[in-house]
Write a protein that holds these residues in place. Structure first.
Motif, PDB file in Angstrom:
ATOM      1  N   PRO A   1       0.823  -1.210   0.000  1.00  0.00           N
ATOM      2  CA  PRO A   1       0.000   0.000   0.000  1.00  0.00           C
ATOM      3  C   PRO A   1       0.856   1.260   0.000  1.00  0.00           C
ATOM      4  O   PRO A   1       1.930   1.300   0.604  1.00  0.00           O
ATOM      5  CB  PRO A   1      -0.824  -0.122   1.286  1.00  0.00           C
ATOM      6  N   ILE A   2       0.386   2.286  -0.719  1.00  0.00           N
ATOM      7  CA  ILE A   2       1.042   3.592  -0.729  1.00  0.00           C
ATOM      8  C   ILE A   2      -0.009   4.672  -0.499  1.00  0.00           C
ATOM      9  O   ILE A   2      -1.201   4.446  -0.735  1.00  0.00           O
ATOM     10  CB  ILE A   2       1.810   3.864  -2.046  1.00  0.00           C
ATOM     11  N   THR A   3       0.430   5.833  -0.042  1.00  0.00           N
ATOM     12  CA  THR A   3      -0.474   6.946   0.258  1.00  0.00           C
ATOM     13  C   THR A   3      -0.277   8.047  -0.768  1.00  0.00           C
ATOM     14  O   THR A   3       0.855   8.477  -1.022  1.00  0.00           O
ATOM     15  CB  THR A   3      -0.218   7.492   1.669  1.00  0.00           C
ATOM     16  N   LEU A   4      -1.380   8.509  -1.354  1.00  0.00           N
ATOM     17  CA  LEU A   4      -1.359   9.564  -2.364  1.00  0.00           C
ATOM     18  C   LEU A   4      -1.971  10.839  -1.802  1.00  0.00           C
ATOM     19  O   LEU A   4      -2.949  10.797  -1.059  1.00  0.00           O
ATOM     20  CB  LEU A   4      -2.180   9.150  -3.591  1.00  0.00           C
ATOM     21  N   GLU A   5      -1.413  11.975  -2.204  1.00  0.00           N
ATOM     22  CA  GLU A   5      -1.987  13.268  -1.834  1.00  0.00           C
ATOM     23  C   GLU A   5      -1.830  14.222  -3.012  1.00  0.00           C
ATOM     24  O   GLU A   5      -0.711  14.644  -3.316  1.00  0.00           O
ATOM     25  CB  GLU A   5      -1.302  13.842  -0.599  1.00  0.00           C
ATOM     26  N   PRO A   6      -2.925  14.557  -3.714  1.00  0.00           N
ATOM     27  CA  PRO A   6      -2.797  15.488  -4.837  1.00  0.00           C
ATOM     28  C   PRO A   6      -2.393  16.876  -4.368  1.00  0.00           C
ATOM     29  O   PRO A   6      -2.821  17.340  -3.310  1.00  0.00           O
ATOM     30  CB  PRO A   6      -4.193  15.483  -5.460  1.00  0.00           C
ATOM     31  N   LEU A   7      -1.552  17.525  -5.143  1.00  0.00           N
ATOM     32  CA  LEU A   7      -1.135  18.894  -4.911  1.00  0.00           C
ATOM     33  C   LEU A   7      -1.457  19.703  -6.157  1.00  0.00           C
ATOM     34  O   LEU A   7      -1.867  19.151  -7.183  1.00  0.00           O
ATOM     35  CB  LEU A   7       0.373  18.962  -4.620  1.00  0.00           C
ATOM     36  N   ASP A   8      -1.256  20.989  -6.108  1.00  0.00           N
ATOM     37  CA  ASP A   8      -1.500  21.827  -7.263  1.00  0.00           C
ATOM     38  C   ASP A   8      -0.532  21.448  -8.387  1.00  0.00           C
ATOM     39  O   ASP A   8       0.668  21.672  -8.276  1.00  0.00           O
ATOM     40  CB  ASP A   8      -1.322  23.299  -6.890  1.00  0.00           C
ATOM     41  N   GLY A   9      -1.062  20.829  -9.453  1.00  0.00           N
ATOM     42  CA  GLY A   9      -0.234  20.454 -10.582  1.00  0.00           C
ATOM     43  C   GLY A   9       0.558  19.175 -10.404  1.00  0.00           C
ATOM     44  O   GLY A   9       1.403  18.854 -11.236  1.00  0.00           O
TER      45      GLY A   9
ATOM     46  N   GLU B   1      14.470   9.736   5.695  1.00  0.00           N
ATOM     47  CA  GLU B   1      15.364   9.590   6.837  1.00  0.00           C
ATOM     48  C   GLU B   1      15.466   8.107   7.157  1.00  0.00           C
ATOM     49  O   GLU B   1      14.463   7.387   7.075  1.00  0.00           O
ATOM     50  CB  GLU B   1      14.843  10.352   8.060  1.00  0.00           C
ATOM     51  N   PRO B   2      16.666   7.601   7.488  1.00  0.00           N
ATOM     52  CA  PRO B   2      16.815   6.173   7.778  1.00  0.00           C
ATOM     53  C   PRO B   2      15.779   5.678   8.782  1.00  0.00           C
ATOM     54  O   PRO B   2      15.544   6.302   9.815  1.00  0.00           O
ATOM     55  CB  PRO B   2      18.237   6.092   8.344  1.00  0.00           C
ATOM     56  N   GLY B   3      15.137   4.586   8.434  1.00  0.00           N
ATOM     57  CA  GLY B   3      14.093   4.019   9.270  1.00  0.00           C
ATOM     58  C   GLY B   3      12.699   4.506   8.934  1.00  0.00           C
ATOM     59  O   GLY B   3      11.715   3.942   9.424  1.00  0.00           O
ATOM     60  N   GLY B   4      12.612   5.539   8.097  1.00  0.00           N
ATOM     61  CA  GLY B   4      11.318   6.117   7.761  1.00  0.00           C
ATOM     62  C   GLY B   4      10.854   5.738   6.372  1.00  0.00           C
ATOM     63  O   GLY B   4      11.472   4.929   5.678  1.00  0.00           O
ATOM     64  N   THR B   5       9.752   6.347   5.949  1.00  0.00           N
ATOM     65  CA  THR B   5       9.208   6.098   4.625  1.00  0.00           C
ATOM     66  C   THR B   5       9.708   7.172   3.649  1.00  0.00           C
ATOM     67  O   THR B   5      10.159   8.241   4.055  1.00  0.00           O
ATOM     68  CB  THR B   5       7.676   6.082   4.635  1.00  0.00           C
ATOM     69  N   ILE B   6       9.608   6.877   2.371  1.00  0.00           N
ATOM     70  CA  ILE B   6      10.075   7.778   1.320  1.00  0.00           C
ATOM     71  C   ILE B   6       8.929   8.684   0.883  1.00  0.00           C
ATOM     72  O   ILE B   6       7.845   8.201   0.538  1.00  0.00           O
ATOM     73  CB  ILE B   6      10.584   6.983   0.104  1.00  0.00           C
ATOM     74  N   GLN B   7       9.171   9.985   0.876  1.00  0.00           N
ATOM     75  CA  GLN B   7       8.184  10.955   0.413  1.00  0.00           C
ATOM     76  C   GLN B   7       8.655  11.512  -0.932  1.00  0.00           C
ATOM     77  O   GLN B   7       9.727  12.111  -1.019  1.00  0.00           O
ATOM     78  CB  GLN B   7       8.020  12.084   1.422  1.00  0.00           C
ATOM     79  N   MET B   8       7.845  11.337  -1.957  1.00  0.00           N
ATOM     80  CA  MET B   8       8.179  11.827  -3.298  1.00  0.00           C
ATOM     81  C   MET B   8       7.174  12.893  -3.706  1.00  0.00           C
ATOM     82  O   MET B   8       5.961  12.687  -3.611  1.00  0.00           O
ATOM     83  CB  MET B   8       8.130  10.683  -4.315  1.00  0.00           C
ATOM     84  N   SER B   9       7.668  14.039  -4.178  1.00  0.00           N
ATOM     85  CA  SER B   9       6.803  15.120  -4.648  1.00  0.00           C
ATOM     86  C   SER B   9       7.214  15.530  -6.051  1.00  0.00           C
ATOM     87  O   SER B   9       8.407  15.591  -6.364  1.00  0.00           O
ATOM     88  CB  SER B   9       6.903  16.332  -3.713  1.00  0.00           C
ATOM     89  N   GLY B  10       6.214  15.797  -6.893  1.00  0.00           N
ATOM     90  CA  GLY B  10       6.523  16.230  -8.248  1.00  0.00           C
ATOM     91  C   GLY B  10       5.269  16.408  -9.072  1.00  0.00           C
ATOM     92  O   GLY B  10       4.156  16.127  -8.630  1.00  0.00           O
ATOM     93  N   PRO B  11       5.427  16.868 -10.311  1.00  0.00           N
ATOM     94  CA  PRO B  11       4.274  17.178 -11.157  1.00  0.00           C
ATOM     95  C   PRO B  11       3.685  15.953 -11.837  1.00  0.00           C
ATOM     96  O   PRO B  11       4.305  14.899 -11.941  1.00  0.00           O
ATOM     97  CB  PRO B  11       4.872  18.135 -12.198  1.00  0.00           C
ATOM     98  N   ALA B  12       2.457  16.115 -12.309  1.00  0.00           N
ATOM     99  CA  ALA B  12       1.777  15.141 -13.163  1.00  0.00           C
ATOM    100  C   ALA B  12       0.738  15.896 -13.966  1.00  0.00           C
ATOM    101  O   ALA B  12       0.251  16.951 -13.542  1.00  0.00           O
ATOM    102  CB  ALA B  12       1.120  14.040 -12.339  1.00  0.00           C
ATOM    103  N   LYS B  13       0.410  15.373 -15.138  1.00  0.00           N
ATOM    104  CA  LYS B  13      -0.559  16.050 -16.011  1.00  0.00           C
ATOM    105  C   LYS B  13      -1.397  15.029 -16.759  1.00  0.00           C
ATOM    106  O   LYS B  13      -0.945  13.932 -17.068  1.00  0.00           O
ATOM    107  CB  LYS B  13       0.156  16.950 -17.026  1.00  0.00           C
ATOM    108  N   ALA B  14      -2.617  15.432 -17.073  1.00  0.00           N
ATOM    109  CA  ALA B  14      -3.466  14.667 -17.981  1.00  0.00           C
ATOM    110  C   ALA B  14      -3.241  15.187 -19.394  1.00  0.00           C
ATOM    111  O   ALA B  14      -3.219  16.402 -19.620  1.00  0.00           O
ATOM    112  CB  ALA B  14      -4.930  14.817 -17.591  1.00  0.00           C
TER     113      ALA B  14
END
Length: 266
Positions: free
Chosen positions: A94-102, A241-254
């Protein structure tokens, strides 16, 4: 849809009945000459575990028809399509998604480093693997939902990844094949990255590759989190951070919406 030029055909089958997806249909849809054309086909399906709070399931098929566990750029595209924060199922967990502006922020989970979690064919230290191919030596291996090997080089652009990438991808050391990353240091919190993607070849961007390479660079003490990862298609920001989860942020488009006749590709 696309994330930094890594493009997807997204089929939303959450509320509609579709025939079973097969490698042959995925290949036909992904063909850029006779199909719709994409790096990966993404299939959204009802959750297999809604009681766990999972909104839906995301399946990913490479352009060669092989099904893979995870795709970070696709996850951002799907977050944009879904339109609200959600926990979703993938083959890598499982992964967690959060839409941001753009674009979107995705919690990609915890990286794995054990040799049998990559997996490798034989036990070895994944922090500095005692192997090499031509001038590429001593890589690090990380599983971030799918398997990656990362080489740190002086100039990522100078590596003939189009020729050496498939050799490494199909090496018997990697029983499930491997994604191949070449990264060079561009600053104390900045990497330049090129990726040969398992089952898809050279791509303009690879979200899981950016995650794996940033984690590897942080683990080796080359950069500090958060890390800006510059790919041919643009930049992603990876925090870990070691021991934690990876947070990735970036753009996406339709890019566009359309329809097709399933029988034309079956």
């Amino acid at each position: 849809m696309h994330g930094l030029g890594n493009d997807f055909v997204v089929i939303d089958a959450r509320a509609l009945a579709f025939p079973p997806m097969t490698p042959a249909v995925a290949r036909a849809l992904a063909d850029r000459r006779t199909g719709i054309g994409c790096d990966q086909l993404v299939l959204l399906e009802p959750s297999a575990a809604p009681e766990a709070g999972h909104a839906f399931r995301m399946r990913i098929f490479n352009s060669d028809g092989s099904e893979v566990e995870a795709c970070g750029n696709a996850a951002r595209a799907v977050a944009l399509l879904h339109g609200e924060a959600a926990v979703i199922e993938t083959g890598g967990g499982p992964i967690t998604l959060e839409p941001l502006d753009g674009g979107a922020r995705v919690d990609m989970g915890t990286p794995r480093f054990d040799w049998d979690a990559i997996p490798l064919d034989v036990p070895m230290d994944t922090a500095a693997m005692p192997v090499g191919w031509d001038s590429l030596e001593s890589p690090m291996a990380v599983n971030v939902g799918n398997p990656h090997v990362i080489f740190f080089v002086d100039d990522a652009d100078a590596v003939p990844l189009e020729s050496i990438g498939p050799v490494i991808e199909h090496d018997p050391l990697f029983p499930q094949r491997i994604n191949v990353n070449v990264a060079s240091l561009a600053g104390p919190d900045h990497l330049r990255l090129r990726v040969w993607e398992r089952g898809a070849g050279l791509t303009r961007a690879c979200g899981t590759g950016a995650c794996a390479s940033a984690v590897a660079a942080i683990r080796r003490g080359l950069v500090a989190s958060p890390v800006r990862v510059s790919l041919p298609g643009g930049d992603l920001v990876i925090a870990w951070e070691p021991g934690g989860t990876i947070q990735m942020s970036g753009p996406a488009k339709a890019s566009f919406r359309g329809s097709f006749d399933w029988d034309d590709f079956a």
